[in-house]
Design an enzyme around this catalytic site. Structure first.
Site, mmCIF file in Angstrom:
data_model
loop_
_atom_site.group_PDB
_atom_site.id
_atom_site.type_symbol
_atom_site.label_atom_id
_atom_site.label_comp_id
_atom_site.label_asym_id
_atom_site.label_seq_id
_atom_site.Cartn_x
_atom_site.Cartn_y
_atom_site.Cartn_z
ATOM 1 N N ASN A 10 0.813 -1.216 0.000
ATOM 2 C CA ASN A 10 0.000 0.000 0.000
ATOM 3 C C ASN A 10 0.840 1.257 0.000
ATOM 4 O OD1 ASN A 10 0.680 -0.737 2.812
ATOM 5 N ND2 ASN A 10 -0.466 1.094 3.328
ATOM 6 N N LYS A 122 3.106 -16.843 -3.931
ATOM 7 C CA LYS A 122 3.338 -15.396 -3.926
ATOM 8 C C LYS A 122 2.470 -14.715 -4.970
ATOM 9 C CE LYS A 122 5.417 -11.514 -2.929
ATOM 10 N NZ LYS A 122 5.140 -10.840 -1.651
ATOM 11 N N LYS A 264 4.307 -12.064 7.231
ATOM 12 C CA LYS A 264 4.710 -11.029 8.185
ATOM 13 C C LYS A 264 4.884 -11.618 9.577
ATOM 14 C CE LYS A 264 2.711 -6.973 5.909
ATOM 15 N NZ LYS A 264 2.719 -7.578 4.579
#
Length: 309
Positions: A10, A122, A264
């Site tokens: 983002n 991915k 993450k």
């Protein structure tokens, strides 16, 4: 402090926006202005993703059919140069030249026998409708996966073993330079029997590579900036619970979505188990994240194991 700051997608391309150079620059400028205070006060390395951009380059690459399409490793290097240049420039501008900023093309060693090469996860490139995704999969022999309510191409994402240029990054930091590196997780390479690097057809997760870099640099804190306020258990369901603080052992017991929050959290667990500290939270509330008013902190010394908001 020595910080590694990983910019999420983002920060480069907001969902639903056209992937134009103007929008890339506008988003990076906004991100660098938010990071300027930290950059003035600390040693800092900025890493970034490249999923939308490397997928876009791959599509543009296919449009010209007079030459064979360039492989993913070269496209990954292209995105490092493209995005790294803009971050370097906009961070220098935000700092009014107070600190030197260097963007370097980085390679990441992976294992050619990593099972990820047989199980692509991915997400890269733009989103597609179900029909367009099916046509793209047929025409280009792509693997397609669901991304929210849409579909995207997926490619292998092997685990990073080491960052080849860590000694160079170390030297730059020791000399007061801010560094932009490990773009898109770094170009994945294997080492042959003579120690030579050979590019691999994959995209390394940038959070996993950032954690590897943070460990190799002995960074004090890894900050992963995203568009969510917290890491959440049961995200998007009525049972959602936002996590304020957690130990690596406690958060490893929870399940998170592949290709989005799981990398993450896995990266954070790796850093925290080595004694480091990780913050995961929103770029647009960076001050609140640092003040622990928002975002999730993962560190080794959490007696309760996990603290919910």
């Amino acid at each position: 402090m020595r910080l590694v700051v990983a910019l999420g997608g983002n920060a480069l391309a907001k969902r639903g926006e056209p992937m134009t150079a103007d929008r890339l620059r506008a988003n990076v400028k906004e991100s660098c202005q938010a990071l300027a205070k930290l950059a003035r006060e600390h040693e800092m390395v900025i890493t970034h993703g490249n999923g939308p951009q490397v997928g876009l380059l791959a599509l543009q690459n296919l449009a010209y059919q007079d030459v064979a399409a360039y492989p993913l490793d070269i496209l990954g290097a292209e995105t490092q140069g493209m995005i790294g240049y803009v971050i370097q420039q906009e961070l220098s501008n935000a700092l009014a030249g107070e600190r030197e900023v260097a963007a370097i093309v980085t390679t990441t060693v992976v294992d050619e026998n990593d099972p990820a090469f047989h199980r692509p996860t991915k997400l890269i490139g733009p989103t597609y409708s179900a029909q367009d995704a099916a046509e793209a999969a047929s025409e280009y022999r792509w693997t397609i996966a669901k991304d929210g309510n849409a579909f995207r191409r997926v490619v292998p994402s092997p685990e990073p073993i080491s960052i080849v240029q860590t000694p160079l990054v170390h030297t730059l930091l020791d000399n007061g330079t801010l560094v932009v590196c490990v773009g898109g997780g770094g170009v994945p390479v294997k080492l042959d029997g003579k120690g030579r690097q050979i590019g691999m057809q994959a995209v390394v997760d940038k959070d996993a590579a950032s954690a590897t870099l943070a460990a190799e640099l002995e960074a004090d804190t890894l900050i992963m900036l995203t568009d969510g306020d917290f890491v959440s258990e049961n995200w998007g369901t009525p049972e959602q619970r936002d996590i304020l603080t957690a130990s690596p052992e406690a958060i490893s017991e929870l399940a998170f979505a592949e290709g989005s929050m799981k990398p993450k959290v896995d990266a954070a667990i790796r850093v925290a188990k080595a004694g480091g500290r990780v913050l995961i939270g929103p770029l647009d509330r960076l001050d609140d994240l640092l003040a622990r008013k928002v975002g999730t902190e993962i560190r080794p010394d959490v007696p309760e194991g996990i603290v919910f908001v």
